[in-house]
Design an enzyme around this catalytic site. Sequence first.
Site: not given
Length: 165
Positions: A17, A41, A93, A131
């Site tokens: 990030h 999440k 990504r 993450s």
Amino acid sequence: MKTAIYPGTFDPVTYGHLDILQRATTLFDTIIVAVAEDTNKNPLFTLEERVDLWQHEIKADPLLNKVKVDTFSGLTIEFARQNQAIALLRGLRALADFEYEFQLALMNKHMAPDIETVFLMTQSKFSFISSTTIKLVAGLKGDVGEFVPPRVEEHLLQKFPREAG
Ligand code: COA
């Protein structure tokens, strides 16, 4: 003044990030890191912790002096409008991100044709981190120092104390 919003759950912020944010500072006058309050999440870190971890990294890096951190709930485009932002910033990504990001960007574009989504490709050295994988490794007592700043690592260690198993 060109303002961009960098939205995400950031549970927690990673070097991936930070890399996207640092590179985007050459493109915009102001960038607002927008930490999402509503997220499906089930975050490990509270909203306040996620903001605090970002704020620490931003204060520590002079290159990030045009970056602010805020929280938001509801639609990202509404938050962008409130802040007169011209763009949403997202990191991409591998191919796996594309489908989801494409859908999100198209829906946002449909709802707010005046706001662009700007994608920066992540550096290859960060392309395999997320993450979630960082939390998995930290939870199994693995070393995540390569992927997150030292303060984030400390906070992960507090969530997953070494002596606890
Ligand atoms: N390097 C490494 N990893 C990266 C990365 C990079 N450059 N960029 C993203 N990632 C990872 C993150 O670590 C994260 O991993 P995880 O899924 O394991 O947690 C994942 O990619 C993306 O997370 P993050 O960048 O935190 O964003 P998000 O996808 O959780 O955020 C919102 C989603 C908040 C932007 C989105 O849900 C949203 O806009 N919500 C508001 C409601 C709304 O407007 N919805 C749109 C209507 S369609």
